[in-house]
Motif scaffolding. Structure first.
Motif, short mmCIF file in Angstrom:
data_model
loop_
_atom_site.label_atom_id
_atom_site.label_comp_id
_atom_site.label_asym_id
_atom_site.label_seq_id
_atom_site.Cartn_x
_atom_site.Cartn_y
_atom_site.Cartn_z
N ASP A 177 0.16 -69.84 75.82
CA ASP A 177 0.22 -71.07 75.44
C ASP A 177 1.44 -71.82 75.73
N GLY A 178 2.19 -71.65 76.75
CA GLY A 178 3.33 -72.41 77.28
C GLY A 178 4.46 -72.70 76.29
N ASP A 179 4.07 -71.71 75.10
CA ASP A 179 5.53 -71.61 74.21
C ASP A 179 6.27 -70.25 73.92
N THR A 180 7.22 -70.53 74.73
CA THR A 180 8.15 -69.00 74.55
C THR A 180 8.68 -68.69 73.25
N GLY A 181 8.28 -69.60 72.35
CA GLY A 181 8.63 -69.12 70.98
C GLY A 181 7.65 -68.21 70.26
N THR A 182 6.36 -68.15 70.94
CA THR A 182 5.50 -67.35 70.05
C THR A 182 5.10 -66.25 71.20
N ALA A 183 4.36 -65.18 70.71
CA ALA A 183 4.18 -63.87 71.60
C ALA A 183 2.84 -63.22 71.04
N TRP A 184 2.33 -62.65 72.16
CA TRP A 184 1.40 -61.46 72.15
C TRP A 184 2.28 -60.08 71.87
N SER A 185 1.85 -59.52 70.76
CA SER A 185 2.45 -58.13 70.50
C SER A 185 1.22 -57.00 70.27
N THR A 186 1.61 -55.87 70.55
CA THR A 186 0.78 -54.74 70.19
C THR A 186 1.47 -53.80 69.30
N TRP A 187 2.43 -54.27 68.38
CA TRP A 187 3.09 -53.48 67.53
C TRP A 187 1.80 -53.18 66.30
N THR A 247 6.91 -62.11 80.73
CA THR A 247 8.35 -61.88 79.98
C THR A 247 8.06 -61.02 78.85
N ASN A 248 8.65 -59.81 78.74
CA ASN A 248 8.50 -59.09 77.59
C ASN A 248 9.80 -59.15 76.93
N THR A 249 9.76 -58.89 75.56
CA THR A 249 10.95 -59.20 74.81
C THR A 249 11.24 -58.08 73.56
N GLU A 250 10.32 -57.28 73.56
CA GLU A 250 10.32 -56.06 72.65
C GLU A 250 9.60 -55.02 72.98
N ARG A 305 -6.39 -59.04 85.48
CA ARG A 305 -6.53 -58.05 84.20
C ARG A 305 -5.09 -57.45 84.37
N LEU A 306 -4.27 -57.44 83.50
CA LEU A 306 -2.87 -56.78 83.30
C LEU A 306 -3.10 -55.65 82.54
N THR A 307 -2.76 -54.35 83.05
CA THR A 307 -2.77 -53.17 82.15
C THR A 307 -1.43 -52.66 81.99
N PHE A 308 -0.95 -52.67 80.59
CA PHE A 308 0.46 -52.14 80.59
C PHE A 308 0.50 -50.89 79.75
N ALA A 309 1.20 -50.03 80.42
CA ALA A 309 1.65 -48.62 79.87
C ALA A 309 2.57 -48.91 78.91
N THR A 310 2.48 -48.38 77.83
CA THR A 310 3.66 -48.40 76.58
C THR A 310 3.55 -47.13 75.94
N PRO A 311 3.76 -45.90 76.52
CA PRO A 311 3.74 -44.72 75.90
C PRO A 311 4.74 -44.59 74.72
N GLY A 312 4.44 -44.36 73.43
CA GLY A 312 5.08 -43.84 72.39
C GLY A 312 6.00 -45.52 71.87
N SER A 313 5.37 -46.66 72.28
CA SER A 313 6.13 -47.78 72.01
C SER A 313 5.17 -48.99 72.01
N TYR A 314 5.52 -50.17 72.20
CA TYR A 314 4.49 -51.49 71.92
C TYR A 314 5.29 -52.39 73.06
N LEU A 315 4.59 -53.70 73.00
CA LEU A 315 5.10 -54.52 73.74
C LEU A 315 4.96 -56.04 72.99
N LYS A 316 5.87 -56.79 73.59
CA LYS A 316 5.81 -58.34 72.85
C LYS A 316 6.10 -59.14 73.99
N VAL A 317 5.29 -59.77 74.53
CA VAL A 317 5.11 -60.50 75.69
C VAL A 317 5.27 -62.06 75.40
N SER A 318 6.21 -62.88 75.55
CA SER A 318 6.25 -64.25 75.07
C SER A 318 5.23 -65.14 75.90
#
Length: 986
Positions: free
Chosen positions: A873-883, A910-913, A959-972
């Protein structure tokens, strides 16, 4: 488990009606009659002209005596008698109209077409004294051997059997249904038994289900009970007006193992139940000796235990009963089974008026019921009459009036081989000429029910009626089937040959068997955007030819997107709905011009943009919003010219207003319209109706930018005039024709001179344009800067210019570069260029490109919703998360899907968490298939952008496939920058 209801003859006669039948009049009791009873060889052709049409209650259906069949709200039961398949049709006898019904009639047939009246199977009375007749005495022992009338017994029975309107306690007989109990060789009839509970009170206050038994299918049937039935403990959850154990419209169902069930509308018709009957089929299984409501009748003194209240003798939901639909306001259920799936067809509760019917399905009668067959249908709980055409759970296909072809369900008759017949009533307020609508049901992919009207579908073949040969090209079979691998590309280039790009076979699972089946396609690949294609399967694996299924794919064109997505939309009326016409949904209702003061007849939709757009095509998706043709008869275009005035474009089309044909899609060629900041779609209707539009698409090219004058571009020249006046290079790129770049230097010449346009980022170009006004220019050559920083020639070398004052256009093979250098040859002279432009396609971020869709395999919904769109969305203040607390997925995919092809060589995020172990990237090619372009990319530290470099790739999606074993991501932020791809050879 297959239903005993399905044991019927394997074929039905399939000839043309021997002769047209002309009614001779009405019998004294009001039943339509004919002096020439026909021999039917087809089911009647159905038309739905609307309830006010004079021929609405046609065709009539005459029995072998020439009387219109009186089996309303009924059911057909099929048995074997002496080696012959025989059908019994039970129903309400409305010979006298709604009141004073004689009871339940029964007809017999061996072909389901020609019916012989076998009389009244269950008799009512209109006076209490009739119960003293030998007929009723034999059934109910109302008269002693010495002739003494048992008045208490007569009064008791009169309460339940007296159908006279003049009676103090009028009884109502509706929807009779019959079961044959092979265990005790007994016929059992259930019906909706309603009536008054107080003198002058409502005739629908009893709300009971009554039961009767007989040793013969034709009767006489003896009433043995009239009951309220099971309810959940919180029976008033849907409405506070519900009373305990209500049982209104109902039906019965029987399994092969002999178990039987009753299905009934309860809780003031808000909730639909199904309950198991006892071994005799004469009551439910959980009973009590107490009549807890005070109005029930029981021959053996046993009454249903009404509430699932947890007590030892109470019924248990899931074991003894189940709810098909809570708070759905449904009635007129009809239950059948196909391929191990159970179906309940039901009508909305709208009185005598028909409505758009729905259906529910389950794998177990006491399991979970869902509307339609799609468990994850987002529209699962919308009102039955709001399900769109083709929507999951809508029974009828091509039902323009939304009335189930003018009918209400009462039964489904199975003819074997996966062929099912819908039995419906067309009610005339309960009058004797209320007639019947019998139509074929086909079972589509995944068990989807589809009921069409053959007379509308193919008037040539079925205009005089239809028969069992209808299913010959409908893919009939006894299993549930699904296309498990369709092999379709996700995207197809516009104009492609379907035979060349769509598969010739698909993988189909039927029951437990999977096989490849030949398929033909009905696909319009000339219409841009998301399109539905229909596949038709060849015969095989126990199915006839003609199974149909639909899929969606995207039709795209080089450099073309839907410009409407970025438009501001206004309308001539109901402006609050205008924006829904550019939301990407072509199937649902968007906007209409309805007005409380009448229909405008002439309306408009207006789309405007901040900057000029280059439209190629306007596509108007109309919407069927009622029984008639709720769309325009004429569509025209206007555009906003340079002065801001609206100008007729000379582009328009006439539109056929035929409700039977469905809502049309109108395509308008807008290629002749100049670049504009606005389009107005003019809508006109010749008929008195509102005009409904689902979506407006404006397909156009991605606009070029002038790199020369674009922000961030640096221009320079090897020399520029400084004598008398300074005329630097920038003046050729300032969009001001009154200024210029000049190389004049008195008597000193500078030959050649160069002019450099440095954008600082890649762009695609294939021409430059300039106007020289003074001096003598011999020729011009164009070079581009390669990725290694060296200058390389384009195909434009030593090009002769136009005369001074005229525009010179220098074309060359397209290049992608970040800078162009022009070399002008001016031997012994100079030049003075007033305007120079470099039309180019600048890099675009696919995430923010008009029409791009983004999707993720999973997104956070706990505490906060963080969907895929928030990373694009062009806004680094928001993010997609898989938590997801402790249940976050170990892998997540993220797709960026533009509407056109783009050339990309880098993606970033850019991943933040959380912890990302690695990233893989796949590209969807112009053939619609996916290919891996990068694997195992290690991400940068959290908070830092990760750039993924790939070989330049032309694709229609990534298509981007993210491997997050035992964790999650938060991409801004995700960025996919690229240039719109040119067609091959361009």
């Amino acid at each position: 488990m297959r239903s005993r209801h399905a044991l019927v003859a394997s074929t039905v006669a399939a000839l043309v009606l021997s002769a047209a039948v002309v009614p001779a009049g009405h019998a004294a009791d009001g039943v339509p009659t004919t002096d020439d009873p026909p021999t039917y060889t087809r089911y009647g052709a159905i038309d739905d002209p609307g309830r006010t049409a004079p021929d609405y209650f046609q065709p009539l259906w005459y029995d072998t005596d020439g009387r219109h069949v009186q089996a309303h709200g009924g059911q057909v039961v099929t048995v074997e008698e002496n080696g012959q398949t025989v059908h019994y049709w039970y129903g309400e006898d409305r010979s006298n109209g709604y009141w004073d019904s004689p009871g339940v009639a029964v007809y017999r047939s061996t072909d389901t077409l020609n019916w012989t009246n076998e009389g009244i199977a269950l008799r009512s009375v209109v006076t209490a004294s009739e119960l003293e007749d030998p007929y009723f005495d034999d059934l109910y022992n109302t008269v002693a051997d010495d002739g003494t009338v048992d008045t208490a017994r007569v009064d008791e029975l009169d309460y339940y059997l007296n159908s006279a309107q003049a009676s103090d306690y009028t009884a109502i007989f509706e929807r009779p249904k019959v079961l044959y109990n092979a265990q005790n060789d007994t016929w059992v009839m259930w019906w909706h038994a309603d009536g008054q509970t107080s003198v002058g009170g409502s005739t629908y206050s009893r709300s009971m289900a009554a039961v009767a038994v007989s040793d013969s299918p034709t009767g006489p049937f003896r009433m043995t009970g009239s009951f309220r039935l099971y309810n959940r403990a919180d029976y008033q959850a849907c409405t506070g007006s519900a009373v305990p154990g209500q049982a209104r419209d109902m039906t019965v169902f029987q399994e092969d193992d002999g178990s039987a069930y009753i299905v009934y509308s309860s809780e003031e018709n808000h909730t639909l139940y199904i309950a198991r009957l006892n071994a005799d089929y004469t009551n439910v299984e959980h009973t009590t000796t107490q009549d807890t409501v005070g109005i029930q009748y029981s021959e053996d003194g046993q009454y249903p235990y009404l509430f699932a209240d947890g007590s030892p003798q109470a019924p248990v939901r899931g074991d003894d009963f189940q709810i098909v639909k809570e708070c759905g306001h449904l009635e007129a259920p009809a239950v059948f089974e196909h391929g191990g799936t159970y179906y309940t067809v039901a009508s909305g509760a709208t009185g005598w008026a028909p409505n758009s019917q729905t259906y529910y399905s389950a794998d177990d009668l006491f399991g979970t019921w869902i509307r339609g067959v799609e468990a994850d249908d987002p529209a699962e709980n919308i009102s039955y009459d709001a399900i769109p055409e083709g929507g999951d759970g809508r029974l009828s296909v091509g039902d323009g009036r939304g009335t189930t072809f003018g009918s209400q369900s009462t039964d489904v008759l199975s003819l074997g081989g996966g062929r099912h017949v819908y039995l419906g009533d067309r009610w005339n307020n309960g009058a004797a000429d209320s007639t019947y609508v019998w139509l074929p049901i086909t079972v589509g992919e995944g068990g989807r029910l589809e009921m069409r009207n053959p007379a509308d579908e193919d008037p040539t073949a079925w205009g005089s009626g239809w028969d069992a040969t209808y299913w010959d090209d409908q893919g009939a079979g006894e299993e549930i089937w699904t296309v498990v691998d369709d092999g379709l590309p996700e995207t197809v280039l516009r104009g492609a040959d379907p035979a060349a790009v769509l598969p010739a076979t698909v993988s189909v699972q039927a029951g437990t068997t999977t096989s490849d089946v030949a398929v033909t396609w009905d696909a319009d690949l000339d219409l841009l955007g998301r399109q539905t294609v229909t596949g038709t399967l060849a015969a095989g694996d126990g199915f006839g030819a003609g199974r149909r299924f639909t899929r969606e794919l995207t039709v795209w064109e080089h450099g073309t997107v839907n410009l409407a997505r970025d438009a501001t939309v206004s309308a001539s009326s109901r402006t609050g709905l205008a924006a829904t016409t550019v939301d990407g949904d072509t199937r649902s209702k968007g906007w209409d011009d309805w007005s409380s003061s009448g229909y405008p007849l002439d309306s408009w939709l207006e789309l405007t943009w901040d900057g000029p757009q280059e439209p190629d095509e306007v596509v108007l998706h109309t919407y069927a919003d009622g029984a008639g043709a709720t769309w325009p008869s004429r569509v025209d275009l206007q555009y906003r010219d340079a002065s801001g005035s609206w100008t007729d474009a000379g582009v328009g089309a006439d539109v056929v207003q035929d409700p039977a044909a469905g809502a049309p899609v109108v395509q308008l060629d807008a290629a002749g319209i100049p670049a504009t900041t606005g389009l107005r779609v003019l809508l006109h209707t010749d008929t008195s109706t509102w005009q409904s539009v689902a979506e407006v698409e404006v397909w156009g090219t991605l606009g070029d930018v002038d790199v020369c004058s674009a922000a961030g571009t640096t221009v320079s020249a090897s020399f520029h005039q400084t004598r008398y006046e300074t005329m630097p290079a920038q003046r050729a790129c300032d969009d001001d024709g009154a200024t210029a770049w000049s190389t004049w230097d008195g008597g000193t010449t500078h030959d050649p001179v160069t002019f450099t346009v440095d954008a600082g980022s890649p762009f695609g170009a294939d021409e430059i344009v300039f106007t020289n006004t003074e001096g003598t220019l011999a020729d011009v050559s164009v070079d581009h800067r390669a990725a290694d920083g060296t200058w390389q020639p384009t195909t434009a070398q030593d090009v002769a210019p136009a005369a001074n004052g005229a525009v010179t256009t220098v074309g060359f093979d397209a290049v992608t570069t970040d800078a162009l250098r022009l070399t002008f040859s001016t031997p012994g002279s100079y030049l003075k260029i007033s305007e120079l432009s470099v039309p180019a396609q600048a890099p675009v971020d696919l995430c923010t490109l008009t029409g791009t869709q983004v999707a993720a395999s999973f997104h956070q919904t706990r505490y906060e919703v963080m969907p895929a769109q928030q990373a694009c969305d062009g806004d680094t203040g928001t993010a997609w998360s898989t938590w997801d607390g402790g249940s976050s997925p170990d892998e997540a995919t993220y797709e960026v899907l533009p509407e056109t092809a783009v050339s990309v060589d880098e993606l970033s995020f850019t991943n933040t968490e959380g912890t990302i172990a690695s990233v893989d990237v796949a590209a969807r090619g112009t053939d619609g298939l996916w290919t891996t372009v990068a694997t195992g990319v290690a991400p940068a530290a959290n908070g830092q952008p990760t750039a993924v470099t790939i070989d330049p790739t032309v694709a229609t999606g990534f298509r981007l496939t993210f491997a997050t074993p035992g964790s999650y991501l938060k991409v801004s932020e995700v960025t996919v920058s690229g240039l719109p791809a040119a067609p091959p050879g361009a």
